[in-house]
Design a protein around this motif. Structure first.
Motif, mmCIF file in Angstrom:
data_model
loop_
_atom_site.group_PDB
_atom_site.id
_atom_site.type_symbol
_atom_site.label_atom_id
_atom_site.label_comp_id
_atom_site.label_asym_id
_atom_site.label_seq_id
_atom_site.Cartn_x
_atom_site.Cartn_y
_atom_site.Cartn_z
ATOM 1 N N LYS A 194 0.828 -1.195 0.000
ATOM 2 C CA LYS A 194 0.000 0.000 0.000
ATOM 3 C C LYS A 194 0.870 1.254 0.000
ATOM 4 C CE LYS A 194 -3.850 -2.209 2.370
ATOM 5 N NZ LYS A 194 -4.759 -2.156 3.533
ATOM 6 N N PRO A 195 0.388 2.344 -0.590
ATOM 7 C CA PRO A 195 1.194 3.584 -0.664
ATOM 8 C C PRO A 195 1.656 4.081 0.690
ATOM 9 C CG PRO A 195 -0.697 3.703 -2.127
ATOM 10 C CD PRO A 195 -0.863 2.446 -1.330
ATOM 11 N N GLN A 196 0.736 4.041 1.699
ATOM 12 C CA GLN A 196 1.144 4.556 3.002
ATOM 13 C C GLN A 196 2.227 3.697 3.638
ATOM 14 O OE1 GLN A 196 -1.813 3.588 2.088
ATOM 15 N NE2 GLN A 196 -2.937 2.396 3.622
ATOM 16 N N HIS A 197 2.190 2.339 3.418
ATOM 17 C CA HIS A 197 3.233 1.454 3.932
ATOM 18 C C HIS A 197 4.546 1.644 3.170
ATOM 19 C CE1 HIS A 197 -0.114 -1.395 5.528
ATOM 20 N NE2 HIS A 197 0.033 -0.300 6.249
ATOM 21 N N LEU A 198 4.459 1.842 1.867
ATOM 22 C CA LEU A 198 5.649 2.072 1.050
ATOM 23 C C LEU A 198 6.375 3.327 1.510
ATOM 24 C CD1 LEU A 198 7.352 1.241 -1.397
ATOM 25 C CD2 LEU A 198 5.825 2.619 -2.830
ATOM 26 N N LYS A 199 5.666 4.329 1.865
ATOM 27 C CA LYS A 199 6.284 5.567 2.340
ATOM 28 C C LYS A 199 7.051 5.324 3.633
ATOM 29 C CE LYS A 199 5.114 10.366 3.430
ATOM 30 N NZ LYS A 199 4.028 11.351 3.543
ATOM 31 N N LYS A 200 6.470 4.524 4.522
ATOM 32 C CA LYS A 200 7.157 4.208 5.774
ATOM 33 C C LYS A 200 8.442 3.431 5.500
ATOM 34 C CE LYS A 200 2.776 3.885 8.267
ATOM 35 N NZ LYS A 200 1.874 2.964 9.005
ATOM 36 N N ILE A 201 8.366 2.442 4.602
ATOM 37 C CA ILE A 201 9.537 1.620 4.275
ATOM 38 C C ILE A 201 10.655 2.483 3.701
ATOM 39 C CG2 ILE A 201 10.368 -0.226 2.765
ATOM 40 C CD1 ILE A 201 7.616 -1.547 3.072
ATOM 41 N N ILE A 202 10.309 3.406 2.825
ATOM 42 C CA ILE A 202 11.317 4.289 2.219
ATOM 43 C C ILE A 202 11.996 5.148 3.284
ATOM 44 C CG2 ILE A 202 11.626 6.251 0.672
ATOM 45 C CD1 ILE A 202 9.470 5.034 -1.121
ATOM 46 N N ILE A 203 11.183 5.638 4.238
ATOM 47 C CA ILE A 203 11.752 6.458 5.312
ATOM 48 C C ILE A 203 12.734 5.647 6.159
ATOM 49 C CG2 ILE A 203 11.200 7.691 7.448
ATOM 50 C CD1 ILE A 203 8.577 8.558 6.133
ATOM 51 N N VAL A 204 12.359 4.425 6.491
ATOM 52 C CA VAL A 204 13.226 3.579 7.324
ATOM 53 C C VAL A 204 14.514 3.226 6.587
ATOM 54 C CG1 VAL A 204 13.405 1.310 8.404
ATOM 55 C CG2 VAL A 204 11.313 2.649 8.671
ATOM 56 N N ILE A 205 14.405 2.821 5.327
ATOM 57 C CA ILE A 205 15.593 2.451 4.540
ATOM 58 C C ILE A 205 16.525 3.648 4.382
ATOM 59 C CG2 ILE A 205 16.374 1.733 2.253
ATOM 60 C CD1 ILE A 205 13.912 -0.022 2.058
ATOM 61 N N SER A 206 15.946 4.819 4.127
ATOM 62 C CA SER A 206 16.771 6.021 3.974
ATOM 63 C C SER A 206 17.524 6.330 5.258
ATOM 64 C CB SER A 206 15.884 7.211 3.577
ATOM 65 O OG SER A 206 15.221 6.958 2.351
ATOM 66 N N PHE A 207 16.862 6.158 6.390
ATOM 67 C CA PHE A 207 17.526 6.443 7.666
ATOM 68 C C PHE A 207 18.673 5.450 7.907
ATOM 69 C CE2 PHE A 207 17.861 5.638 12.244
ATOM 70 C CZ PHE A 207 18.214 6.907 12.674
ATOM 71 N N ILE A 208 18.430 4.162 7.681
ATOM 72 C CA ILE A 208 19.488 3.149 7.879
ATOM 73 C C ILE A 208 20.665 3.404 6.935
ATOM 74 C CG2 ILE A 208 20.017 0.694 7.647
ATOM 75 C CD1 ILE A 208 17.167 0.106 8.560
ATOM 76 N N ALA A 209 20.345 3.733 5.662
ATOM 77 C CA ALA A 209 21.415 4.009 4.699
ATOM 78 C C ALA A 209 22.247 5.208 5.134
ATOM 79 C CB ALA A 209 20.820 4.254 3.319
ATOM 80 N N LEU A 210 21.589 6.228 5.671
ATOM 81 C CA LEU A 210 22.307 7.410 6.148
ATOM 82 C C LEU A 210 23.230 7.053 7.315
ATOM 83 C CD1 LEU A 210 22.652 10.487 5.927
ATOM 84 C CD2 LEU A 210 20.765 10.736 7.546
ATOM 85 N N CYS A 211 22.752 6.223 8.230
ATOM 86 C CA CYS A 211 23.572 5.815 9.366
ATOM 87 C C CYS A 211 24.772 4.979 8.912
ATOM 88 C CB CYS A 211 22.726 5.040 10.371
ATOM 89 S SG CYS A 211 21.460 6.044 11.189
ATOM 90 N N LEU A 212 24.543 4.035 7.980
ATOM 91 C CA LEU A 212 25.638 3.213 7.468
ATOM 92 C C LEU A 212 26.672 4.069 6.745
ATOM 93 C CD1 LEU A 212 23.712 0.071 6.154
ATOM 94 C CD2 LEU A 212 25.195 0.229 8.166
ATOM 95 N N ALA A 213 26.168 5.030 5.957
ATOM 96 C CA ALA A 213 27.110 5.915 5.256
ATOM 97 C C ALA A 213 27.962 6.696 6.251
ATOM 98 C CB ALA A 213 26.339 6.862 4.342
ATOM 99 N N GLY A 214 27.359 7.121 7.350
ATOM 100 C CA GLY A 214 28.119 7.838 8.373
ATOM 101 C C GLY A 214 29.176 6.947 9.013
ATOM 102 N N ALA A 215 28.770 5.679 9.287
ATOM 103 C CA ALA A 215 29.734 4.747 9.897
ATOM 104 C C ALA A 215 30.900 4.469 8.958
ATOM 105 C CB ALA A 215 29.016 3.454 10.278
#
Length: 587
Positions: free
Chosen positions: A3-24
């Motif tokens: 669903k669109p609302q679930h997809l938006k949540k998934i994108i937000i979570v993945i973006s946050f994890i990717a940002l943290c990994l990039a920082g590490a």
């Protein structure tokens, strides 16, 4: 499918994890570069010391390397390599067999020999010792010329144990931090979506079942305004639903109660809705189901053409139609287009007025005007004619003048009687109530009217009998009952032949008074009995004009019987006589 609302949540979570990994990763690389830079600077300083020692000797590099043991210059875990200016190995502290040949292609040596830098460095796995080494090379100058290259390598130190422990601690902290942030993120998302979990099902239920009254709990102060708005929306939806039901019931009752036919056709000219009056007009015996074609409904060709025209022309049409079957009717039909929106097809509404009674009234009115004009014209013409004759000289002849004056008097009386009868027909219950109505004994009215016609009864030698029950204590409105007695008695005397019989009856039955007059006169045929109460109607054979009747007598009787809230009954056979009875309740 996500669903669109679930997809938006998934994108937000993945973006946050990717940002943290990039920082590490960036942090790890930064520390690596710092360690390499420090180790490179250390090796470079050591090379500078070694070069200063070598330059104190006057011999060339090969002789120096051959005559001197350089291992004392090399520290533990270090490797020293002396290269000629062409990159050929002159000396290698590892003394490995593989440590021969040229190293001119190595990046740290190549950078120095090419003159691109005063120092070259590289980190790679050594094929000779099979470990990762950090190589640092510097040129050896004598008298401004490069006479060789000194390369010093050392096992890459990497992170120390304390740093690795720190990294592990940081990794655990990072994982916990990510977990905490994820928890908070999901918590806030859940908090934001919490009203939807309650509101959406409630709204869906309100849409599917608007008849149910629902209310959301508004205990949450944060979402109180939203809950209040949703509750108001559901209340108004519920009220609108019942208001619509109420309006539909009123409309249904109105359509079923109307004496006007109403029907609706779809774009295919099929009757989708029709009120009971339509069924009575067109299909009284076999009602048709909704969805039947207009051709099955309307057997009249003229009406079918009108329906086809409204579809072709696309505008309101009105026409008057004379229907032959199933009942002969005069109809006024109005067809109108219901203007739809862009998503719906056209519909047609039809209104059918039954104007049969109006046309009959108009016909009766025309007959009445025609008859009254004729009846008034006849005595008026006679009066004018005889008057003109008298004025032209007949007045001098006394015998002729007397006959003419008697005729004029008779015609004037006839005209007066006709006018009186017309006035009697025009009188209504309202106009009679405007003055005080006298209540008298019905027997006295009968006796009074008999006395008026006594001379005529005697001249025709008629036998009149009375059958009157005990009604002495009863009273009737004289202005209502007298015209009934007068006209029934007058008709019986006029249309009964000489030596005939007339019987007058007055009796009570339950709470009704029944007055009847029976004669042995010429009678009335069955064909004429249906119209005998019409104004100015005469039966051609039984009611001859030489009798002098106006055709209003029985009309007056019928009119006053209705004013008495009573009924009139006619029994007659041609050549055998007539019996007319009027029954009405006594107040």
């Amino acid at each position: 499918m996500i669903k669109p609302q679930h997809l938006k949540k998934i994108i937000i979570v993945i973006s946050f994890i990717a940002l943290c990994l990039a920082g590490a990763i960036f942090t790890n690389r930064f520390f690596n570069r710092e360690i390499i830079s420090q180790q490179t600077a250390k090796l470079a300083n050591e090379i500078d010391l070694m070069i200063s020692v070598m330059l104190n000797e006057e011999s060339d590099l090969q002789a120096f390397a051959k005559d001197n043991d350089l291992s004392y210059l090399v520290g533990e875990n270090e490797r020293l390599t002396l290269l000629s200016k062409g990159g050929l190995i002159i000396y290698d502290s590892s003394h490995e067999k593989e440590a021969i040949g040229t190293r001119s292609k190595r990046p740290e040596v190549q950078a120095v020999l090419a003159g691109q830098a005063q120092q070259g460095s590289a980190l790679r796995d050594s094929k000779t010792i099979g470990e990762k080494l950090l190589y640092v090379a510097k040129p050896i100058y004598r008298n401004g010329d490069v006479i060789g290259v000194l390369r010093l390598s050392e096992k890459y130190a990497g992170f120390s144990d304390s740093i690795r422990q720190f990294q592990q601690v940081m990794f655990v902290a990072f994982v916990l931090l990510v977990g905490a942030i994820m928890f908070l993120l999901l918590y806030f998302i859940r908090q934001n979506n919490e009203p939807l979990r309650f509101i959406l099902p409630a709204l869906q239920e309100a849409i599917d079942h608007p008849e149910k009254k629902q209310e959301l709990d508004t205990s949450s102060a944060e979402w109180n305004q939203l809950y209040q708005s949703v509750n108001r929306l559901m209340r108004e939806t519920n009220q609108l639903y019942y208001q619509q039901l109420f309006n539909e019931e009123k409309l249904q009752f109105l359509l079923e109660s109307l004496n006007i036919g109403v029907f609706i056709m779809n774009s295919d000219l099929e009757i989708v809705s029709a009120n009971p009056t339509m069924h009575q007009l067109f299909n009284p015996h076999e009602p048709l189901e909704n969805g039947a074609s207009y051709q099955l409904w309307f057997n009249d060709e003229e009406l079918q053409k009108l329906v086809e025209r409204v579809k072709q022309e696309g505008q309101e049409l009105q026409a008057e139609i004379h229907l032959q079957t199933p009942l002969e009717k005069d109809l006024n039909v109005v067809l109108r287009i219901l203007q739809p929106d862009s998503q719906k097809q056209k519909e047609y509404v039809g209104i059918v007025y039954d104007i049969t009674d109006i046309r009959q009234i108009e016909l009766i009115h025309q007959d009445f005007i025609s008859n009254i004009s004729h009846e008034l014209k006849t005595p008026t013409t006679s009066i004018i004619g005889f008057t003109e004759t008298l004025l032209e000289g007949a007045l001098d002849e006394k015998a002729v003048a007397k006959d003419f004056l008697e005729i004029i008097q008779a015609e004037a009386n006839r005209l007066y009687g006709l006018i009186q009868n017309i006035l009697l027909l025009l009188r209504t219950e309202t106009s009679l109530a405007e003055k005080d109505i006298a209540f008298v004994s019905p027997v006295s009215i009968i006796e009074e009217e008999l006395s008026r016609y006594q001379s005529k009864i005697e001249s025709k030698e008629l036998k009149v009998t009375l059958g009157i029950d005990e009604v002495a204590d009863k009273e009737v409105p004289s202005d209502y009952f007298q015209p009934v007695v007068k006209n029934l008695l007058e008709n019986a005397v006029d249309y009964t032949e000489n030596h005939g019989k007339i019987h007058i009856s007055l009796r009570m039955k339950e709470q009704e008074l029944i007055f009847s007059v029976m004669d042995t006169g010429v009678g009335i045929s069955e064909e004429d009995q249906s119209r005998i109460f019409e104004r100015f109607y005469r039966v051609s054979k039984s009611r001859q004009r030489n009798i002098g009747g106006s055709g209003l007598g029985l009309s007056i009787v019928s009119h006053y019987a209705k004013l008495l809230k009573g009924q009139i009954k006619l029994e007659s056979s041609l050549g055998e006589g007539t019996k007319v009875s009027v029954s009405f309740p006594l107040k």
